[in-house]
Design a protein around this motif. Sequence first.
Motif, PDB file in Angstrom:
ATOM      1  N   ASP A  62       0.829  -1.209   0.000  1.00 42.41           N
ATOM      2  CA  ASP A  62       0.000   0.000   0.000  1.00 42.41           C
ATOM      3  C   ASP A  62       0.862   1.258   0.000  1.00 42.41           C
ATOM      4  OD1 ASP A  62      -2.253  -1.565   0.021  1.00 42.41           O
ATOM      5  OD2 ASP A  62      -2.613  -1.372   2.183  1.00 42.41           O
ATOM      6  N   ALA A  63       1.942   1.260   0.804  1.00 43.66           N
ATOM      7  CA  ALA A  63       2.795   2.439   0.895  1.00 43.66           C
ATOM      8  C   ALA A  63       3.521   2.724  -0.409  1.00 43.66           C
ATOM      9  CB  ALA A  63       3.798   2.278   2.032  1.00 43.66           C
ATOM     10  N   LEU A  64       3.919   1.646  -1.119  1.00 42.07           N
ATOM     11  CA  LEU A  64       4.661   1.808  -2.373  1.00 42.07           C
ATOM     12  C   LEU A  64       3.765   1.849  -3.603  1.00 42.07           C
ATOM     13  CD1 LEU A  64       7.639  -0.678  -1.731  1.00 42.07           C
ATOM     14  CD2 LEU A  64       7.609   1.803  -1.407  1.00 42.07           C
ATOM     15  N   ARG A  65       2.474   1.578  -3.380  1.00 41.69           N
ATOM     16  CA  ARG A  65       1.500   1.564  -4.474  1.00 41.69           C
ATOM     17  C   ARG A  65       1.881   0.531  -5.530  1.00 41.69           C
ATOM     18  NH1 ARG A  65       0.147   8.062  -5.324  1.00 41.69           N
ATOM     19  NH2 ARG A  65      -0.498   8.435  -3.143  1.00 41.69           N
ATOM     20  N   VAL A  66       2.177  -0.658  -5.052  1.00 42.60           N
ATOM     21  CA  VAL A  66       2.450  -1.788  -5.935  1.00 42.60           C
ATOM     22  C   VAL A  66       1.557  -2.943  -5.495  1.00 42.60           C
ATOM     23  CG1 VAL A  66       4.830  -1.086  -6.352  1.00 42.60           C
ATOM     24  CG2 VAL A  66       4.323  -2.662  -4.466  1.00 42.60           C
ATOM     25  N   SER A  67       1.533  -3.995  -6.289  1.00 41.34           N
ATOM     26  CA  SER A  67       0.729  -5.147  -5.919  1.00 41.34           C
ATOM     27  C   SER A  67       1.380  -5.898  -4.763  1.00 41.34           C
ATOM     28  CB  SER A  67       0.569  -6.095  -7.114  1.00 41.34           C
ATOM     29  OG  SER A  67       1.808  -6.718  -7.418  1.00 41.34           O
ATOM     30  N   ARG A  68       0.560  -6.590  -3.994  1.00 43.24           N
ATOM     31  CA  ARG A  68       1.095  -7.394  -2.900  1.00 43.24           C
ATOM     32  C   ARG A  68       1.982  -8.510  -3.443  1.00 43.24           C
ATOM     33  NH1 ARG A  68      -2.429 -10.246   1.977  1.00 43.24           N
ATOM     34  NH2 ARG A  68      -0.623 -11.182   3.057  1.00 43.24           N
ATOM     35  N   THR A  69       1.674  -8.991  -4.651  1.00 42.16           N
ATOM     36  CA  THR A  69       2.482 -10.031  -5.281  1.00 42.16           C
ATOM     37  C   THR A  69       3.932  -9.566  -5.460  1.00 42.16           C
ATOM     38  OG1 THR A  69       0.547 -10.885  -6.454  1.00 42.16           O
ATOM     39  CG2 THR A  69       2.716 -11.516  -7.303  1.00 42.16           C
ATOM     40  N   THR A  70       4.104  -8.273  -5.819  1.00 43.55           N
ATOM     41  CA  THR A  70       5.454  -7.727  -5.992  1.00 43.55           C
ATOM     42  C   THR A  70       6.230  -7.769  -4.689  1.00 43.55           C
ATOM     43  OG1 THR A  70       4.776  -6.273  -7.810  1.00 43.55           O
ATOM     44  CG2 THR A  70       6.769  -5.659  -6.604  1.00 43.55           C
ATOM     45  N   VAL A  71       5.589  -7.359  -3.598  1.00 42.43           N
ATOM     46  CA  VAL A  71       6.266  -7.351  -2.299  1.00 42.43           C
ATOM     47  C   VAL A  71       6.554  -8.780  -1.847  1.00 42.43           C
ATOM     48  CG1 VAL A  71       6.105  -6.638   0.113  1.00 42.43           C
ATOM     49  CG2 VAL A  71       5.199  -5.158  -1.694  1.00 42.43           C
ATOM     50  N   THR A  72       5.571  -9.686  -2.051  1.00 43.18           N
ATOM     51  CA  THR A  72       5.778 -11.088  -1.668  1.00 43.18           C
ATOM     52  C   THR A  72       6.982 -11.678  -2.395  1.00 43.18           C
ATOM     53  OG1 THR A  72       3.419 -11.400  -1.247  1.00 43.18           O
ATOM     54  CG2 THR A  72       4.734 -13.381  -1.614  1.00 43.18           C
ATOM     55  N   ALA A  73       7.080 -11.412  -3.700  1.00 42.21           N
ATOM     56  CA  ALA A  73       8.199 -11.935  -4.480  1.00 42.21           C
ATOM     57  C   ALA A  73       9.525 -11.320  -4.028  1.00 42.21           C
ATOM     58  CB  ALA A  73       7.973 -11.669  -5.965  1.00 42.21           C
ATOM     59  N   ALA A  74       9.499 -10.028  -3.672  1.00 42.45           N
ATOM     60  CA  ALA A  74      10.723  -9.368  -3.211  1.00 42.45           C
ATOM     61  C   ALA A  74      11.187  -9.971  -1.891  1.00 42.45           C
ATOM     62  CB  ALA A  74      10.490  -7.871  -3.058  1.00 42.45           C
ATOM     63  N   TYR A  75      10.240 -10.173  -0.956  1.00 39.39           N
ATOM     64  CA  TYR A  75      10.591 -10.781   0.326  1.00 39.39           C
ATOM     65  C   TYR A  75      11.125 -12.203   0.128  1.00 39.39           C
ATOM     66  CZ  TYR A  75       8.453  -7.087   3.238  1.00 39.39           C
ATOM     67  OH  TYR A  75       8.167  -5.913   3.887  1.00 39.39           O
ATOM     68  N   THR A  76      10.512 -12.927  -0.797  1.00 38.55           N
ATOM     69  CA  THR A  76      10.970 -14.299  -1.076  1.00 38.55           C
ATOM     70  C   THR A  76      12.401 -14.290  -1.601  1.00 38.55           C
ATOM     71  OG1 THR A  76       8.715 -15.037  -1.539  1.00 38.55           O
ATOM     72  CG2 THR A  76      10.513 -16.374  -2.424  1.00 38.55           C
ATOM     73  N   GLN A  77      12.686 -13.364  -2.530  1.00 36.61           N
ATOM     74  CA  GLN A  77      14.042 -13.255  -3.073  1.00 36.61           C
ATOM     75  C   GLN A  77      15.046 -12.937  -1.971  1.00 36.61           C
ATOM     76  OE1 GLN A  77      15.056 -13.633  -6.520  1.00 36.61           O
ATOM     77  NE2 GLN A  77      16.957 -13.828  -5.340  1.00 36.61           N
ATOM     78  N   MET A  78      14.664 -12.039  -1.045  1.00 35.83           N
ATOM     79  CA  MET A  78      15.561 -11.663   0.047  1.00 35.83           C
ATOM     80  C   MET A  78      15.826 -12.854   0.975  1.00 35.83           C
ATOM     81  SD  MET A  78      14.191  -7.856   0.993  1.00 35.83           S
ATOM     82  CE  MET A  78      15.380  -7.649   2.328  1.00 35.83           C
ATOM     83  N   ARG A  79      14.802 -13.665   1.220  1.00 28.73           N
ATOM     84  CA  ARG A  79      15.016 -14.863   2.051  1.00 28.73           C
ATOM     85  C   ARG A  79      15.989 -15.824   1.374  1.00 28.73           C
ATOM     86  NH1 ARG A  79       9.346 -14.417   2.455  1.00 28.73           N
ATOM     87  NH2 ARG A  79       8.674 -13.583   4.467  1.00 28.73           N
ATOM     88  N   GLU A  80      15.809 -16.003   0.069  1.00 32.33           N
ATOM     89  CA  GLU A  80      16.697 -16.916  -0.661  1.00 32.33           C
ATOM     90  C   GLU A  80      18.141 -16.413  -0.651  1.00 32.33           C
ATOM     91  OE1 GLU A  80      14.993 -17.235  -4.514  1.00 32.33           O
ATOM     92  OE2 GLU A  80      13.312 -18.499  -3.859  1.00 32.33           O
ATOM     93  N   ASP A  81      18.307 -15.093  -0.654  1.00 34.46           N
ATOM     94  CA  ASP A  81      19.644 -14.506  -0.651  1.00 34.46           C
ATOM     95  C   ASP A  81      20.226 -14.379   0.754  1.00 34.46           C
ATOM     96  OD1 ASP A  81      19.468 -14.288  -3.386  1.00 34.46           O
ATOM     97  OD2 ASP A  81      18.865 -12.172  -3.366  1.00 34.46           O
TER      98      ASP A  81
END
Length: 484
Positions: A62-81
């Motif tokens: 909501d704060a970045l005005r992007v889809s929740r899917t985008t944030v979920t994928a970003a968090y997933t990438q960060m966990r993998e890294d």
Amino acid sequence: MSVELARRRLNVDLLARELGNWRTSSASGPAYQGLSDGLRMLIVDGRLPVGAQLPSERALADALRVSRTTVTAAYTQMREDGYLRGRQGARSTTALPVSAAVTTPTIVGTASANLAAATLAAPAAAVSRAFVEAAEQVTPYLHDIGIELVGVTPLREAIAERYCRRGLPTDPDEIVVTTGALHAIGLIMATYTQPGDRVLVEQPTYHGALATMATKGLRPVPVAMTHHGWDLDAIDAAVRQLSPNLAYLIPDNHNPTGMTLPPEGRRRLAQIIAETRTRTIVDETITDMWLDEAVPPPFAASMTTRRDLVLTVGSMSKSCWGGLRIGWIRAERSALTTIGAMRPSVDMGTPIVEQLAAARLLAMADDLLPERRDILRGRRALLLELLDEHLPDWRPDPSRGGMSLWIRLPAPMSTALSAAASRMGLEIPPGPRFGVDGTLERFIRVPYTLPDDQLVEAVELLARAWRSVTGTGPAGADVGAVVV
């Protein structure tokens, strides 16, 4: 992971502001990759503390005005890294990969060049004269036991007079003399904290203070400084959320960035301290080393209420000579009484001859300091020229004073750079030494206190060390991969 950071929740609006224009990172890739890269670099640069809880996926979307899917994928990438850790039933917390953990390299042998200490050599003639006069003045003290737990009267009067001239009315009995600034900081922490207590600090900050906290078992809570200085909204949020037992701040010619908190910022910070009742150490050891414009009056002068909460630390080490080992605490009488009760369990006072010499040097300060500032201005200009010639991709933060440049590197390789430099005979601490939890790998502190010929040699060695860890040629052309 620190307990207090594991409970710390990052304000979603502040996080969105820190991310800035993160979308530029994803110009040639998916949006989630750009967001993941943006968050990862905030962690690596120390702008986000390790162990802090990220906002929920929905809140950040909501704060970045992007889809929740985008944030979920970003968090997933960060966990993998390895930059994010998730626990069942809890928010994800920021982390550093195991491979990114940093330790201070061991320096073997004697370095031929030294960029570890940000301090000048003494004004030899003045210091010698001050010690001769001190030796002549010491006779009356020889008829007593020689233990001065608060400091000799001439020195406390000289220190108090300088505060009065700078706009902070001070009596000599509001001064306690210590054996250097770090001793003063340690006394305050020994008086007002217990192992496990939280201490709010800037990120980056003076590494000596962080080492003292570690020795005493304290838990530093970092609040990142921005390219422009202090983020007072973040300080306010951290203090109110975590209720630290103590704060440690450097508002004048900040070490290592060289920035100074302007008057309006000082008023806001004073309000935060008073409203939250946060006892605060204000480190003014580099106050005299302003270069472009004079610093404002002492921070304690901004406190219109609860003046007892601010304990100001000063020192002769930067303005005069580190070998004096003379520092002090300026505080309300009630605070100094409490510290005084603790001091005999730590030490039995500061040597008297050095105190008398320091009093004499303070009397000469108006004659000594302009010349020392001129020396620093010239060496800062030389350092900037050398960096432009040998390391043009390095980006120094803007500063108005102090004794060093805080420099942003093209890649987060500060510890590798420090280790390579030590092998070449150059001692320079890595960026993470000035922060908490192994971040600040993209930064390095470079003092401009060495004589010109030594500074030239040091920067040439630094450039060689950088090329050795990045695989770049003398002109900066890539000859190997750089991991960012």
